[in-house]
Design an enzyme around this catalytic site. Structure first.
Site, short mmCIF file in Angstrom:
data_model
loop_
_atom_site.label_atom_id
_atom_site.label_comp_id
_atom_site.label_asym_id
_atom_site.label_seq_id
_atom_site.Cartn_x
_atom_site.Cartn_y
_atom_site.Cartn_z
N ASP A 68 0.84 -1.19 0.00
CA ASP A 68 0.00 0.00 0.00
C ASP A 68 0.88 1.25 0.00
OD1 ASP A 68 0.91 -0.19 2.65
OD2 ASP A 68 -0.92 -1.24 3.23
N ASP A 70 1.09 4.90 1.62
CA ASP A 70 0.58 5.82 2.63
C ASP A 70 1.22 7.18 2.46
OD1 ASP A 70 -0.91 3.77 3.74
OD2 ASP A 70 0.71 3.15 5.07
N ASP A 154 8.55 3.13 13.69
CA ASP A 154 9.16 1.98 14.37
C ASP A 154 10.62 1.72 13.99
OD1 ASP A 154 8.37 1.21 11.83
OD2 ASP A 154 7.51 -0.70 12.45
#
Ligand code: ATP
Ligand code: MG
Length: 456
Positions: A68, A70, A154
């Site tokens: 995907d 983003d 992260d």
């Protein structure tokens, strides 16, 4: 000057980013989804800063196709809604805007954040995806700068930005260097970041396994030290992350890292004595990794194995070692009944924390209990009618075939099910040996839907 709760840095402490010009990086517009580009250009034209972020930039950099795309921007959700008529706001605490395109495509746009949703809730209870479409929310002060947004992510390789003004990659955290050196590193102080959201340990291991990257020493030590903290995260979140690992096509390297770091034993405490046994542990670990390598091969070729099959494979070395399901003489009568009861009770205890449905646990037990009889029959090349008629016959055949392949035997394709004339249940038999080249070119029978249908 504000103090960022998550990484302890003040605004002034954020370093200037490294700006990598187009000529020096491989991220090409051609690899970016048309709709994502449209959103980026529309935001730019409206005077906003907008970047492609996260896994999309990472995957293109690595030459992979992203799942995907983003986008992060300085436009607030309300402004986004005005700019994109066909959009809606989702998420309770961190509002995210979904922009809809023809053909069902959705591009998710978030406003730069100063913290992750999981950090704000202390121990990872965040549920940023909850839908609150028309609800009016108090304005929050969680929006941040691009630097803050990068530092709340992260892993360094997941914190890169790509912009469409000059087509450069913007790197606040050393992600490009880590991509080049194939290193997984938690952004900021790994101890602190793991304690704020222990699921990051799973994410570090996932990306190391998926890309065959090395986990940097401090991140690795922090994972080993804080692995037990994973159990404070909600079961549902751990379960979701765990299935991504099991189904992502890299479950075997994932299991190696999870076992080495000890994270595997936080997920499956009952497995620890079995896999760390001073005498047999190493062989059992190898069996487990080989079994999962078969899962990865099959997932790479066709759809997905059903959940019960995944668990049966995952638990096979444990069931062999501790449930006594291995041997030349399969249990019969009372013994079979007792084994089945023991196994079901053990699965109820051991899989409770992963929220595995009762029906799935039952199916896993059925597969494991019936495997010995199938294995003996396969060895004799003779399957009695009563076995053929069982509803689980094909599935157990599949498990058997996978175990054979993992043990260095023929690939799973070697067990062939044929339609028997006269409408009887299909018998399975070991087919004759095939040449290596023919074997390699063959798909396993069940991958074609022959034995056991894969879910797409
Ligand atoms: P995948 O290819 O599996 O989608 P991904 O890196 O895109 O990998 P997502 O779960 O889609 O993973 O998350 C998108 C981005 O959000 C990540 O790249 C990362 O920057 C950020 N992110 C996700 N989870 C966390 C977390 N627990 N803490 C901080 N940042 C996170
Ligand atoms: Mg993603």
């Amino acid at each position: 000057m504000s103090l960022n709760a998550e990484n302890g840095m003040t605004e002034r402490q954020y370093p200037d980013p490294l700006i990598i010009p187009r000529a020096e990086h491989p991220v090409s517009r051609q690899s970016i989804d048309r709709e994502a580009l449209k959103v980026l250009y529309r935001l730019r034209d409206a005077g906003h800063t907008a970047y492609l972020v996260g896994g999309g930039v990472r995957d293109i950099y690595l030459g992979k196709t992203p799942k995907d795309f983003d986008i992060s921007t300085d436009a607030h959700p309300g402004e986004l809604r005005k700019l994109f008529k066909n959009s809606r706001i989702i998420g309770r605490r961190f509002r995210l805007v979904q922009v809809f395109f023809r053909g069902g495509k959705i591009v998710e746009v978030s406003t730069f954040r100063c913290s992750s949703e999981y950090d704000l809730n202390g121990n990872g209870n965040g549920n940023g995806e909850e839908q609150v479409e028309d609800q009016v929310l108090a304005s929050n002060n969680t929006f941040g700068t691009p630097a803050e947004d990068a530092f709340r992510r992260d892993l360094t390789i997941n914190a890169l930005f790509y912009e469409v003004e000059n087509f450069s990659v913007i790197d606040y955290v050393g992600g490009v260097e880590d991509l080049k050196n194939r290193i997984i590193r938690i952004v900021g102080d790994p101890e602190r970041r793991i304690i704020r959201d222990p699921v990051r340990m799973m994410r570090a291991i996932r990306h190391a396994a998926r890309s065959d990257f090395t986990i940097e020493a401090q991140t690795w030590e922090a994972i080993k030290r804080h692995r037990d903290k994973l159990s404070v995260c909600p079961d549902s979140r751990i379960r979701d992350e765990f299935f991504k690992d099991l189904r992502g096509g890299a479950s075997s390297p994932w299991a190696r890292l999870a076992v080495d770091s000890g994270l595997f034993f936080v997920l499956f405490p009952f497995y620890e004595p079995c896999l760390t046994d001073p005498d047999a542990g190493e062989e059992r670990r190898t069996r487990l990794f080989n079994l999962l390598a078969v899962v990865d091969r099959l997932h790479g070729e066709e759809g997905q194995l059903p959940e019960e099959m995944l668990f049966a494979v995952l638990l096979l070395p444990w069931a062999w070692a501790e449930m006594g399901i291995q041997g030349d003489v399969p249990p019969k009568g009372q013994d079979a009944f007792a084994l089945s009861r023991r196994l079901r009770a053990a699965l109820d205890d051991n899989l409770a924390s992963l929220n595995i449905k009762r029906a799935t646990r039952e199916a896993v037990a059925g597969l494991l209990v019936n495997l010995p009889a199938f294995t003996v029959c396969a060895g004799n090349g003779n399957f009695p009618k009563w076995l053929q008629r069982k509803s689980y016959f094909q599935a157990v055949g599949q498990l058997h075939a996978m175990a054979q392949e993992a043990g260095g035997g023929a690939p799973a394709a070697e067990v062939v099910v044929e339609e028997k004339k006269g409408g009887d249940a299909p018998p399975a038999r070991s087919s004759r040996k095939r040449s290596a080249s023919r074997r390699a070119s063959r798909q396993p029978a069940f991958a074609k839907g022959g034995i056991f249908g894969l879910k797409k």
